[in-house]
Design a protein around this motif. Structure first.
Motif, PDB file in Angstrom:
ATOM      1  N   ARG A   8      -1.300  85.759  99.778  1.00 41.89           N
ATOM      2  CA  ARG A   8      -2.126  85.835 100.984  1.00 41.89           C
ATOM      3  C   ARG A   8      -1.387  86.622 102.063  1.00 41.89           C
ATOM      4  NH1 ARG A   8      -6.496  83.399 101.925  1.00 41.89           N
ATOM      5  NH2 ARG A   8      -6.112  81.743 100.443  1.00 41.89           N
ATOM      6  N   LEU A   9      -2.096  87.587 102.651  1.00 42.82           N
ATOM      7  CA  LEU A   9      -1.540  88.387 103.732  1.00 42.82           C
ATOM      8  C   LEU A   9      -1.920  87.753 105.062  1.00 42.82           C
ATOM      9  CD1 LEU A   9       0.034  90.981 104.384  1.00 42.82           C
ATOM     10  CD2 LEU A   9      -2.136  92.207 104.343  1.00 42.82           C
ATOM     11  N   ASN A  10      -3.204  87.631 105.311  1.00 41.56           N
ATOM     12  CA  ASN A  10      -3.711  86.902 106.476  1.00 41.56           C
ATOM     13  C   ASN A  10      -5.209  86.703 106.302  1.00 41.56           C
ATOM     14  OD1 ASN A  10      -5.078  89.235 107.169  1.00 41.56           O
ATOM     15  ND2 ASN A  10      -3.843  89.704 108.946  1.00 41.56           N
ATOM     16  N   GLY A  11      -5.758  85.740 106.981  1.00 39.80           N
ATOM     17  CA  GLY A  11      -7.194  85.497 106.886  1.00 39.80           C
ATOM     18  C   GLY A  11      -7.674  85.498 105.457  1.00 39.80           C
ATOM     19  N   SER A  12      -8.572  86.415 105.153  1.00 36.44           N
ATOM     20  CA  SER A  12      -9.145  86.477 103.807  1.00 36.44           C
ATOM     21  C   SER A  12      -8.608  87.652 102.999  1.00 36.44           C
ATOM     22  CB  SER A  12     -10.677  86.570 103.909  1.00 36.44           C
ATOM     23  OG  SER A  12     -11.033  87.798 104.518  1.00 36.44           O
ATOM     24  N   ILE A  13      -7.479  88.213 103.420  1.00 37.72           N
ATOM     25  CA  ILE A  13      -6.883  89.350 102.712  1.00 37.72           C
ATOM     26  C   ILE A  13      -5.646  88.895 101.934  1.00 37.72           C
ATOM     27  CG2 ILE A  13      -5.855  91.651 102.926  1.00 37.72           C
ATOM     28  CD1 ILE A  13      -8.811  91.579 103.699  1.00 37.72           C
ATOM     29  N   ALA A  14      -5.602  89.282 100.668  1.00 42.27           N
ATOM     30  CA  ALA A  14      -4.442  88.995  99.809  1.00 42.27           C
ATOM     31  C   ALA A  14      -4.027  90.307  99.154  1.00 42.27           C
ATOM     32  CB  ALA A  14      -4.811  87.955  98.755  1.00 42.27           C
ATOM     33  N   PHE A  15      -2.806  90.345  98.642  1.00 41.87           N
ATOM     34  CA  PHE A  15      -2.313  91.564  98.005  1.00 41.87           C
ATOM     35  C   PHE A  15      -1.413  91.225  96.834  1.00 41.87           C
ATOM     36  CE2 PHE A  15       1.335  90.457 100.433  1.00 41.87           C
ATOM     37  CZ  PHE A  15       2.418  91.029  99.789  1.00 41.87           C
ATOM     38  N   ARG A  16      -1.202  92.239  96.003  1.00 35.62           N
ATOM     39  CA  ARG A  16      -0.208  92.138  94.941  1.00 35.62           C
ATOM     40  C   ARG A  16       0.467  93.492  94.805  1.00 35.62           C
ATOM     41  NH1 ARG A  16      -1.398  93.642  89.354  1.00 35.62           N
ATOM     42  NH2 ARG A  16      -3.304  94.874  89.313  1.00 35.62           N
ATOM     43  N   THR A  32     -13.435  87.496 101.031  1.00 42.97           N
ATOM     44  CA  THR A  32     -14.797  87.294 101.500  1.00 42.97           C
ATOM     45  C   THR A  32     -15.793  88.050 100.627  1.00 42.97           C
ATOM     46  OG1 THR A  32     -14.008  86.998 103.763  1.00 42.97           O
ATOM     47  CG2 THR A  32     -16.355  87.492 103.484  1.00 42.97           C
ATOM     48  N   SER A  33     -15.500  89.318 100.355  1.00 45.86           N
ATOM     49  CA  SER A  33     -16.410  90.139  99.547  1.00 45.86           C
ATOM     50  C   SER A  33     -16.032  90.133  98.063  1.00 45.86           C
ATOM     51  CB  SER A  33     -16.397  91.586 100.052  1.00 45.86           C
ATOM     52  OG  SER A  33     -15.138  92.185  99.792  1.00 45.86           O
ATOM     53  N   GLY A  34     -14.787  89.775  97.756  1.00 43.70           N
ATOM     54  CA  GLY A  34     -14.304  89.820  96.379  1.00 43.70           C
ATOM     55  C   GLY A  34     -13.926  91.216  95.928  1.00 43.70           C
ATOM     56  N   ARG A  35     -13.917  92.166  96.844  1.00 40.87           N
ATOM     57  CA  ARG A  35     -13.646  93.557  96.501  1.00 40.87           C
ATOM     58  C   ARG A  35     -12.159  93.880  96.574  1.00 40.87           C
ATOM     59  NH1 ARG A  35     -18.913  95.771  99.653  1.00 40.87           N
ATOM     60  NH2 ARG A  35     -20.368  95.281  97.981  1.00 40.87           N
ATOM     61  N   LEU A  36     -11.764  94.828  95.715  1.00 44.43           N
ATOM     62  CA  LEU A  36     -10.368  95.246  95.611  1.00 44.43           C
ATOM     63  C   LEU A  36     -10.189  96.685  96.075  1.00 44.43           C
ATOM     64  CD1 LEU A  36      -9.738  93.804  92.058  1.00 44.43           C
ATOM     65  CD2 LEU A  36      -8.627  92.993  94.144  1.00 44.43           C
ATOM     66  N   THR A  37      -9.041  96.938  96.689  1.00 48.51           N
ATOM     67  CA  THR A  37      -8.643  98.282  97.101  1.00 48.51           C
ATOM     68  C   THR A  37      -7.247  98.547  96.565  1.00 48.51           C
ATOM     69  OG1 THR A  37      -9.952  98.196  99.114  1.00 48.51           O
ATOM     70  CG2 THR A  37      -8.139  99.770  99.086  1.00 48.51           C
ATOM     71  N   LEU A  38      -7.033  99.734  96.019  1.00 53.93           N
ATOM     72  CA  LEU A  38      -5.739 100.146  95.501  1.00 53.93           C
ATOM     73  C   LEU A  38      -5.136 101.180  96.446  1.00 53.93           C
ATOM     74  CD1 LEU A  38      -3.580 100.262  93.216  1.00 53.93           C
ATOM     75  CD2 LEU A  38      -5.008 102.053  92.169  1.00 53.93           C
ATOM     76  N   VAL A  39      -3.882 100.967  96.850  1.00 55.56           N
ATOM     77  CA  VAL A  39      -3.153 101.919  97.690  1.00 55.56           C
ATOM     78  C   VAL A  39      -1.915 102.347  96.914  1.00 55.56           C
ATOM     79  CG1 VAL A  39      -1.987 102.281  99.893  1.00 55.56           C
ATOM     80  CG2 VAL A  39      -4.005 100.798  99.786  1.00 55.56           C
ATOM     81  N   ALA A  40      -1.869 103.631  96.544  1.00 60.17           N
ATOM     82  CA  ALA A  40      -0.784 104.166  95.715  1.00 60.17           C
ATOM     83  C   ALA A  40      -0.312 105.498  96.320  1.00 60.17           C
ATOM     84  CB  ALA A  40      -1.258 104.343  94.283  1.00 60.17           C
ATOM     85  N   SER A  57     -10.705  98.424  91.068  1.00 59.71           N
ATOM     86  CA  SER A  57     -10.830  98.611  92.519  1.00 59.71           C
ATOM     87  C   SER A  57     -12.072  99.408  92.889  1.00 59.71           C
ATOM     88  CB  SER A  57      -9.593  99.324  93.063  1.00 59.71           C
ATOM     89  OG  SER A  57      -8.449  98.516  92.877  1.00 59.71           O
ATOM     90  N   GLU A  58     -12.665  99.044  94.023  1.00 55.58           N
ATOM     91  CA  GLU A  58     -13.819  99.781  94.534  1.00 55.58           C
ATOM     92  C   GLU A  58     -13.395 100.977  95.368  1.00 55.58           C
ATOM     93  OE1 GLU A  58     -17.312  98.234  95.930  1.00 55.58           O
ATOM     94  OE2 GLU A  58     -17.219  96.393  94.771  1.00 55.58           O
ATOM     95  N   VAL A  59     -12.205 100.876  95.963  1.00 50.59           N
ATOM     96  CA  VAL A  59     -11.669 101.958  96.781  1.00 50.59           C
ATOM     97  C   VAL A  59     -10.246 102.234  96.319  1.00 50.59           C
ATOM     98  CG1 VAL A  59     -11.023 102.672  99.122  1.00 50.59           C
ATOM     99  CG2 VAL A  59     -13.095 101.339  98.769  1.00 50.59           C
TER     100      VAL A  59
END
Length: 144
Positions: A8-16, A32-40, A57-59
């Motif tokens: 958990r990062l904060n609120g409803s945001i988590a990361f790995r 909240t949305s169940g959506r994933l984002t990849l940052v590479a 990931s969606e984004v």
């Protein structure tokens, strides 16, 4: 509920973290949305885990540092190649990878000022746009 490999990062945001050969990428989960984002932003190789995160990931915000492996050497003889600097070139590395990704939005980021995709009307930019990939710009907003 956050999956066991997400923190958990904060609120409803988590990361790995996704370990790469010489760097790390991050996948973010909006609970909240169940959506994933990849940052590479620094990718030297397309690993199986990175490929799976891309497929889920969606984004995707992806390393667009260099168009070609010898981009800097063409301007400054003796300069290191993009691969030696831990950046997979777009033209023979990430373009096809992202073209095949099912992500709703695919965006090149971390773009070097020598990269011809920054020039409107360039052949390289046209290839990226035809592949359905965006080029990051100041003020870009992403809604999941």
């Amino acid at each position: 509920m956050v999956s066991s490999d997400f923190q958990r990062l904060n609120g409803s945001i988590a990361f790995r973290a996704i370990e790469l050969p010489q760097s790390v990428a991050f996948q973010f989960l909006d609970e909240t949305s169940g959506r994933l984002t990849l940052v590479a932003p620094a990718v030297s190789d397309l690993t199986r885990e990175l490929s799976q995160a891309s497929a889920d990931s969606e984004v995707i915000l992806f390393d667009g540092t260099f168009w070609s492996d010898n981009e800097l050497a063409a301007l400054r003889p003796g300069a290191r190649s993009s691969r030696k600097m831990n950046h997979l070139p777009i033209c023979d590395g990430s373009l096809d990878f992202l073209r095949q990704s099912p992500a709703r939005r695919k965006i090149y980021t971390h773009i070097n000022n020598t990269n011809p995709i920054l020039m409107p009307g360039s052949h390289e930019r046209a290839q990226v746009e035809q592949a359905g990939i965006e080029i990051a710009r100041d003020g870009l907003e992403i809604v999941l």
